[in-house]
Design a protein around this motif. Structure first.
Motif, PDB file in Angstrom:
ATOM      1  N   PHE A  26      15.208 -22.206 -31.708  1.00  0.00           N
ATOM      2  CA  PHE A  26      15.886 -23.384 -32.253  1.00  0.00           C
ATOM      3  C   PHE A  26      15.417 -24.595 -31.465  1.00  0.00           C
ATOM      4  CE2 PHE A  26      18.904 -24.038 -28.863  1.00  0.00           C
ATOM      5  CZ  PHE A  26      19.108 -22.766 -28.343  1.00  0.00           C
ATOM      6  N   THR A  27      15.375 -25.677 -32.135  1.00  0.00           N
ATOM      7  CA  THR A  27      14.805 -26.875 -31.512  1.00  0.00           C
ATOM      8  C   THR A  27      15.835 -27.557 -30.626  1.00  0.00           C
ATOM      9  OG1 THR A  27      15.372 -28.067 -33.491  1.00  0.00           O
ATOM     10  CG2 THR A  27      13.073 -27.359 -33.288  1.00  0.00           C
ATOM     11  N   VAL A  28      15.433 -27.749 -29.384  1.00  0.00           N
ATOM     12  CA  VAL A  28      16.274 -28.478 -28.445  1.00  0.00           C
ATOM     13  C   VAL A  28      15.916 -29.953 -28.602  1.00  0.00           C
ATOM     14  CG1 VAL A  28      16.785 -28.811 -26.010  1.00  0.00           C
ATOM     15  CG2 VAL A  28      16.303 -26.537 -26.866  1.00  0.00           C
ATOM     16  N   PRO A  29      16.892 -30.799 -28.738  1.00  0.00           N
ATOM     17  CA  PRO A  29      16.567 -32.223 -28.874  1.00  0.00           C
ATOM     18  C   PRO A  29      15.728 -32.716 -27.695  1.00  0.00           C
ATOM     19  CG  PRO A  29      18.879 -31.844 -29.308  1.00  0.00           C
ATOM     20  CD  PRO A  29      18.328 -30.548 -28.816  1.00  0.00           C
ATOM     21  N   ASN A  30      14.613 -33.328 -28.031  1.00  0.00           N
ATOM     22  CA  ASN A  30      13.686 -33.771 -27.001  1.00  0.00           C
ATOM     23  C   ASN A  30      14.110 -35.148 -26.495  1.00  0.00           C
ATOM     24  OD1 ASN A  30      11.548 -34.347 -25.403  1.00  0.00           O
ATOM     25  ND2 ASN A  30       9.978 -33.910 -26.925  1.00  0.00           N
ATOM     26  N   LEU A  31      14.308 -35.219 -25.209  1.00  0.00           N
ATOM     27  CA  LEU A  31      14.755 -36.491 -24.626  1.00  0.00           C
ATOM     28  C   LEU A  31      13.670 -37.556 -24.670  1.00  0.00           C
ATOM     29  CD1 LEU A  31      16.952 -35.739 -21.508  1.00  0.00           C
ATOM     30  CD2 LEU A  31      17.428 -37.347 -23.300  1.00  0.00           C
ATOM     31  N   TYR A  32      12.415 -37.114 -24.620  1.00  0.00           N
ATOM     32  CA  TYR A  32      11.317 -38.089 -24.655  1.00  0.00           C
ATOM     33  C   TYR A  32      11.298 -38.844 -25.988  1.00  0.00           C
ATOM     34  CZ  TYR A  32       9.228 -35.935 -20.518  1.00  0.00           C
ATOM     35  OH  TYR A  32       8.986 -35.479 -19.248  1.00  0.00           O
ATOM     36  N   ALA A  33      11.767 -38.172 -27.032  1.00  0.00           N
ATOM     37  CA  ALA A  33      11.740 -38.790 -28.357  1.00  0.00           C
ATOM     38  C   ALA A  33      12.815 -39.858 -28.518  1.00  0.00           C
ATOM     39  CB  ALA A  33      11.911 -37.721 -29.425  1.00  0.00           C
ATOM     40  N   THR A  34      13.899 -39.655 -27.814  1.00  0.00           N
ATOM     41  CA  THR A  34      15.031 -40.564 -28.012  1.00  0.00           C
ATOM     42  C   THR A  34      15.260 -41.532 -26.861  1.00  0.00           C
ATOM     43  OG1 THR A  34      16.455 -38.842 -27.126  1.00  0.00           O
ATOM     44  CG2 THR A  34      16.264 -38.963 -29.527  1.00  0.00           C
ATOM     45  N   HIS A  35      14.682 -41.195 -25.696  1.00  0.00           N
ATOM     46  CA  HIS A  35      14.956 -42.003 -24.502  1.00  0.00           C
ATOM     47  C   HIS A  35      13.663 -42.354 -23.754  1.00  0.00           C
ATOM     48  CE1 HIS A  35      18.877 -40.194 -25.233  1.00  0.00           C
ATOM     49  NE2 HIS A  35      19.421 -41.048 -24.376  1.00  0.00           N
ATOM     50  N   PHE A  36      13.724 -43.455 -23.034  1.00  0.00           N
ATOM     51  CA  PHE A  36      12.719 -43.733 -22.016  1.00  0.00           C
ATOM     52  C   PHE A  36      13.219 -43.030 -20.749  1.00  0.00           C
ATOM     53  CE2 PHE A  36      12.421 -47.636 -24.666  1.00  0.00           C
ATOM     54  CZ  PHE A  36      11.118 -47.484 -25.085  1.00  0.00           C
ATOM     55  N   VAL A  37      12.360 -42.205 -20.176  1.00  0.00           N
ATOM     56  CA  VAL A  37      12.799 -41.435 -18.994  1.00  0.00           C
ATOM     57  C   VAL A  37      12.086 -41.967 -17.754  1.00  0.00           C
ATOM     58  CG1 VAL A  37      13.123 -39.129 -18.032  1.00  0.00           C
ATOM     59  CG2 VAL A  37      13.048 -39.428 -20.501  1.00  0.00           C
TER      60      VAL A  37
ATOM     61  N   LYS B 273      16.158 -45.414 -26.470  1.00  0.00           N
ATOM     62  CA  LYS B 273      15.179 -46.287 -27.131  1.00  0.00           C
ATOM     63  C   LYS B 273      15.866 -47.223 -28.127  1.00  0.00           C
ATOM     64  CE  LYS B 273      11.063 -43.462 -26.607  1.00  0.00           C
ATOM     65  NZ  LYS B 273      10.105 -42.560 -27.211  1.00  0.00           N
ATOM     66  N   SER B 274      16.975 -46.731 -28.647  1.00  0.00           N
ATOM     67  CA  SER B 274      17.696 -47.557 -29.617  1.00  0.00           C
ATOM     68  C   SER B 274      18.569 -48.607 -28.940  1.00  0.00           C
ATOM     69  CB  SER B 274      18.573 -46.646 -30.475  1.00  0.00           C
ATOM     70  OG  SER B 274      19.435 -45.899 -29.640  1.00  0.00           O
ATOM     71  N   GLY B 275      18.534 -48.615 -27.640  1.00  0.00           N
ATOM     72  CA  GLY B 275      19.379 -49.543 -26.888  1.00  0.00           C
ATOM     73  C   GLY B 275      20.694 -48.893 -26.527  1.00  0.00           C
ATOM     74  N   GLY B 276      21.304 -49.404 -25.516  1.00  0.00           N
ATOM     75  CA  GLY B 276      22.571 -48.825 -25.078  1.00  0.00           C
ATOM     76  C   GLY B 276      22.587 -48.646 -23.565  1.00  0.00           C
ATOM     77  N   ILE B 277      23.601 -47.973 -23.145  1.00  0.00           N
ATOM     78  CA  ILE B 277      23.795 -47.823 -21.691  1.00  0.00           C
ATOM     79  C   ILE B 277      22.876 -46.720 -21.164  1.00  0.00           C
ATOM     80  CG2 ILE B 277      25.487 -47.403 -19.861  1.00  0.00           C
ATOM     81  CD1 ILE B 277      27.615 -48.053 -22.146  1.00  0.00           C
ATOM     82  N   GLU B 278      22.221 -47.019 -20.062  1.00  0.00           N
ATOM     83  CA  GLU B 278      21.357 -46.002 -19.460  1.00  0.00           C
ATOM     84  C   GLU B 278      22.199 -45.002 -18.674  1.00  0.00           C
ATOM     85  OE1 GLU B 278      18.709 -48.322 -16.992  1.00  0.00           O
ATOM     86  OE2 GLU B 278      19.963 -47.942 -15.221  1.00  0.00           O
ATOM     87  N   GLU B 279      21.681 -43.790 -18.598  1.00  0.00           N
ATOM     88  CA  GLU B 279      22.402 -42.737 -17.875  1.00  0.00           C
ATOM     89  C   GLU B 279      21.567 -42.247 -16.712  1.00  0.00           C
ATOM     90  OE1 GLU B 279      24.729 -39.786 -20.087  1.00  0.00           O
ATOM     91  OE2 GLU B 279      23.968 -40.761 -21.873  1.00  0.00           O
ATOM     92  N   ARG B 280      22.236 -41.908 -15.636  1.00  0.00           N
ATOM     93  CA  ARG B 280      21.544 -41.421 -14.436  1.00  0.00           C
ATOM     94  C   ARG B 280      21.948 -39.983 -14.162  1.00  0.00           C
ATOM     95  NH1 ARG B 280      19.708 -45.045 -10.571  1.00  0.00           N
ATOM     96  NH2 ARG B 280      20.524 -43.792  -8.880  1.00  0.00           N
ATOM     97  N   LEU B 281      20.978 -39.247 -13.716  1.00  0.00           N
ATOM     98  CA  LEU B 281      21.226 -37.837 -13.402  1.00  0.00           C
ATOM     99  C   LEU B 281      20.598 -37.528 -12.043  1.00  0.00           C
ATOM    100  CD1 LEU B 281      22.093 -34.948 -14.492  1.00  0.00           C
ATOM    101  CD2 LEU B 281      19.744 -34.742 -15.250  1.00  0.00           C
ATOM    102  N   ALA B 282      21.414 -37.103 -11.109  1.00  0.00           N
ATOM    103  CA  ALA B 282      20.893 -36.733  -9.781  1.00  0.00           C
ATOM    104  C   ALA B 282      20.243 -35.362  -9.888  1.00  0.00           C
ATOM    105  CB  ALA B 282      22.019 -36.720  -8.764  1.00  0.00           C
TER     106      ALA B 282
END
Lengths: 59, 253
Positions: free
Chosen positions: B115-126, B182-191
């Motif tokens: 099953f396809t895991v949503p790719n973060l690269y497609a939706t977010h700048f990392v 990428k669509s704009g919004g609040i950035e999230e941080r992950l340690a």
């Protein structure tokens, strides 16, 4: 002859001390290395259920 | 006499009865505990494999980076006072990383289900953010460095450190992932990782690394001048001896 040999002796001592200083100064120091595997699960955005435990109740 | 006999016989009898009832109660208690223990796991862990019908949709997965990565931290255990060294943090793409799709277990058979895991690269700048927290050492260029994380490419952070004084320095190397939609919004941080490092700064008889090297060079030169002075003299003596052995040659020359 005696004065001459003393001078040579002092010179050799100086050379030995200087070589020790050079060795200490140029000796490559130990580097440490640590590796850690990171799985995709560690690099994911937290799901809404993790942030709000009863999120299903609101939907 | 009879009463005395009765008392003598009834005491052990009552003791035996009380012991037997005690043992019986203990055995009953143990049995109850054992049955509770054996029954507990199914209650605590429901069998999801059998309870899920084949048509049940899989739970929604959180978006993730579809790569196995290897975090490598390299640092000097010891540095010379006055010298600089490097702390390197690399987020490498793990070539041996085996990304198998999650399998759903039905009964005793394991079925691989892609099953396809949503790719973060497609939706977010990392972005990967490395931070070095260490006090007492000079850190260059900055304690915080941010690099863009691209699919299949490694990210490397390098800090140059320099010690001015002898001592033990303890620090932390942090790695955060920053997700910017990428669509704009609040950035999230992950340690992602926080690793402790210990660095020892040393000197030699109060001399820094640079001073020791210069002293070594100067001392070698001076020592050579003092001790190798007899070498030309030795050659001179040999020359003289040679001339004494063949005086005719010198005269001819």
């Amino acid at each position: 002859m005696k004065r001459f040999s003393l001078r040579v002796w002092i010179g050799w001592v100086l050379i030995l001390i200087s070589l020790a200083l050079l060795i200490w100064g140029f000796y490559p120091l130990e580097q440490k290395r640590r590796e850690l595997r990171i799985s995709p699960q560690d690099m994911q955005l937290p799901a809404i259920q993790e942030v709000i435990p009863h999120a299903r109740c609101f939907s | 006499m009879r009463d005395a006999f009765h008392r003598a016989t009834s005491k052990p009898y009552t003791k035996m009865v009380s012991c037997a009832t005690g043992l019986l109660l203990l055995a009953l208690g143990l049995l109850a505990c054992a049955s509770a223990e054996t029954e507990a796991p199914p209650l605590a862990l429901p069998n999801t494999a059998t309870s899920l019908p084949p048509s049940t949709p899989l739970p929604t997965q959180a978006a993730q980076i579809p790569e196995q990565r290897l975090l490598i931290l390299e640092w000097p255990e010891t540095i010379r006072v006055g010298d600089s060294d490097l702390i390197l943090l690399t987020l490498e793409v793990d070539a041996e990383g085996n990304l198998t799709p999650t399998a759903s277990i039905q009964g005793h058979q394991v079925k691989g289900e892609i099953f396809t895991v949503p790719n973060l690269y497609a939706t977010h700048f990392v972005f990967a953010e490395g931070r070095l927290d260490i006090s007492g050492l000079e850190v260059k260029p900055n304690p915080e460095i941010i690099e863009s994380l691209q699919p299949g490419k490694r990210v490397k952070f390098a800090w140059s450190i320099r010690a001015e004084q002898v001592g033990n320095y303890r620090g932390m190397v942090w790695l955060h992932l920053v997700f910017k939609p990428k669509s704009g919004g609040i950035e999230e941080r992950l340690a992602l990782a926080a690793q402790r490092i210990d660095i020892r700064a040393v000197n030699l008889l109060g001399m820094s690394g640079n001073a020791a090297r210069w002293m070594g060079v100067l001392g070698t030169l001076l020592g050579s001048l003092l001790s190798f002075d007899p070498i030309p003299a030795l050659f001179g003596k040999l020359w003289k001896k040679k001339n004494e052995c063949h005086p005719s040659r010198d005269q001819e020359d």
